[in-house]
Write a protein that holds these residues in place. Sequence first.
Motif, PDB file in Angstrom:
ATOM      1  N   ILE A  65       0.859  -1.322  -0.240  1.00 58.59           N
ATOM      2  CA  ILE A  65      -0.044  -0.050   0.008  1.00 58.59           C
ATOM      3  C   ILE A  65       0.834   1.383  -0.147  1.00 58.59           C
ATOM      4  CG2 ILE A  65      -2.037   1.286   1.134  1.00 58.59           C
ATOM      5  CD1 ILE A  65      -2.546  -1.671  -0.019  1.00 58.59           C
ATOM      6  N   GLN A  66       0.658   2.224  -1.041  1.00 59.98           N
ATOM      7  CA  GLN A  66       1.755   3.198  -1.078  1.00 59.98           C
ATOM      8  C   GLN A  66       0.929   4.693  -0.607  1.00 59.98           C
ATOM      9  OE1 GLN A  66       2.264   3.223  -5.354  1.00 59.98           O
ATOM     10  NE2 GLN A  66       4.071   2.013  -5.009  1.00 59.98           N
ATOM     11  N   SER A  67      -0.242   4.437  -0.507  1.00 64.92           N
ATOM     12  CA  SER A  67      -0.820   5.955  -0.085  1.00 64.92           C
ATOM     13  C   SER A  67      -2.584   5.648  -0.081  1.00 64.92           C
ATOM     14  CB  SER A  67      -0.886   7.029  -0.811  1.00 64.92           C
ATOM     15  OG  SER A  67      -1.498   7.045  -2.059  1.00 64.92           O
ATOM     16  N   ILE A  68      -2.995   6.276   0.831  1.00 67.74           N
ATOM     17  CA  ILE A  68      -4.405   6.342   1.047  1.00 67.74           C
ATOM     18  C   ILE A  68      -5.017   7.637   1.547  1.00 67.74           C
ATOM     19  CG2 ILE A  68      -4.589   4.069   2.208  1.00 67.74           C
ATOM     20  CD1 ILE A  68      -4.573   5.203   4.906  1.00 67.74           C
ATOM     21  N   ASP A  69      -6.678   7.636   0.966  1.00 69.94           N
ATOM     22  CA  ASP A  69      -7.171   8.992   1.134  1.00 69.94           C
ATOM     23  C   ASP A  69      -8.634   8.511   1.825  1.00 69.94           C
ATOM     24  OD1 ASP A  69      -5.783  11.417  -0.215  1.00 69.94           O
ATOM     25  OD2 ASP A  69      -5.778   9.968  -1.594  1.00 69.94           O
ATOM     26  N   TRP A  70      -8.906   9.462   2.843  1.00 72.48           N
ATOM     27  CA  TRP A  70     -10.158   9.114   3.758  1.00 72.48           C
ATOM     28  C   TRP A  70     -11.205  10.243   3.300  1.00 72.48           C
ATOM     29  CZ3 TRP A  70      -9.861   5.202   6.720  1.00 72.48           C
ATOM     30  CH2 TRP A  70      -8.709   4.574   7.289  1.00 72.48           C
ATOM     31  N   GLY A  75      -9.653   7.448   9.642  1.00 75.14           N
ATOM     32  CA  GLY A  75     -10.064   6.434  10.264  1.00 75.14           C
ATOM     33  C   GLY A  75     -11.743   6.296   9.995  1.00 75.14           C
ATOM     34  N   SER A  76     -12.215   7.337   9.184  1.00 77.68           N
ATOM     35  CA  SER A  76     -13.663   7.259   9.314  1.00 77.68           C
ATOM     36  C   SER A  76     -14.145   6.472   8.011  1.00 77.68           C
ATOM     37  CB  SER A  76     -14.316   8.926   8.975  1.00 77.68           C
ATOM     38  OG  SER A  76     -13.599   9.504   8.117  1.00 77.68           O
ATOM     39  N   LYS A  77     -13.882   6.982   6.813  1.00 72.04           N
ATOM     40  CA  LYS A  77     -14.520   6.035   5.797  1.00 72.04           C
ATOM     41  C   LYS A  77     -13.176   5.803   4.672  1.00 72.04           C
ATOM     42  CE  LYS A  77     -17.683   5.524   2.034  1.00 72.04           C
ATOM     43  NZ  LYS A  77     -19.104   6.135   1.465  1.00 72.04           N
ATOM     44  N   LEU A  78     -12.661   4.880   4.405  1.00 76.37           N
ATOM     45  CA  LEU A  78     -11.697   4.794   3.720  1.00 76.37           C
ATOM     46  C   LEU A  78     -12.163   5.115   1.987  1.00 76.37           C
ATOM     47  CD1 LEU A  78      -8.802   3.982   3.216  1.00 76.37           C
ATOM     48  CD2 LEU A  78      -9.364   1.867   2.971  1.00 76.37           C
ATOM     49  N   GLY A  79     -11.303   6.084   1.342  1.00 71.95           N
ATOM     50  CA  GLY A  79     -11.938   6.321  -0.001  1.00 71.95           C
ATOM     51  C   GLY A  79     -11.088   6.130  -0.934  1.00 71.95           C
ATOM     52  N   PHE A  80     -10.027   6.255  -1.270  1.00 64.17           N
ATOM     53  CA  PHE A  80      -9.000   5.635  -2.366  1.00 64.17           C
ATOM     54  C   PHE A  80      -7.886   5.372  -1.760  1.00 64.17           C
ATOM     55  CE2 PHE A  80     -10.797  10.253  -4.095  1.00 64.17           C
ATOM     56  CZ  PHE A  80     -11.779   9.190  -4.871  1.00 64.17           C
TER      57      PHE A  80
END
Length: 274
Positions: A65-70, A75-80
């Motif tokens: 996993i390289q990056s995430i956006d909420w 911690g609320s809702k995983l977007g990308f």
Amino acid sequence: MLSFDLPDHTPTVTVHLVEDLTKEQLLAFPAFQRWLSTLNSSLARQKYSDHAFHEHPYILRKITIQSIDWFGPPGSKLGFVKLKAEVKSDPIGMLPGVVFLRGGSVAVLMIVRPRDARDERWVIMTEQPRIPAGSLSFMEIPAGMMDDTTRTFAGVAAKEIKEEVGLTLREDELVDMTRLAVQGHKSPENLANAMYPSPGGCDEYIAIFLWEKEMDRLEIENLKDKLMGERTEQEKITVRLLNYERLLEVGGRDAKTLAAWSLYEYLKRTREIS
């Protein structure tokens, strides 16, 4: 870096996480679930002797996993999710494996005809900022992402039309044009009955619907330049009307619009839709 092994995978597939993302959050992310299931289904087909990679099959070895956006606070809702998958055949080498995960979407080609001139066709478009394209006024057909609360493509489409255009319509008024177009070919790899706009880098698949209706001319005129959008999601949408004959002049930059026009023309020609 935190890591874990994917459950029920042979050989072992190790997943490396980024900070603030847990194993449970990733495994519960619908886009990750769908992508992994589809990939596993495709890899499993290599066991058949007529498969192109049968002699030197590819294997999923590792996911980073390289990056995430909420969507909302962390911690609320995983977007990308952006990841790199190591899919390798020892004699041949690696397959390109950088993936932007965002999941399924819907788009709707909305055609309205004035009751006093049924040969006229007007397409309802949305104009809004699209920063990834560098635009503050990108023109496209109404569209939206699948979410955790609405599980059907048609349900999401109806919800998006309400938010983006201000029209309330029933799910049974929507025609799933992608499903109609591919109904004669069942994907052996468990692909969705939808359009994949960028399969070289993104998992997104878009079910494209048609909504075509006669309306009073005044109703159609009242749609022009209406300001819409879900303010809690920072949407700033202006409704536009385009003559169908000029659709590609303006909407030709949008993959969804091009695909919708192509499907509509094809299904009209084959009489799948009247």
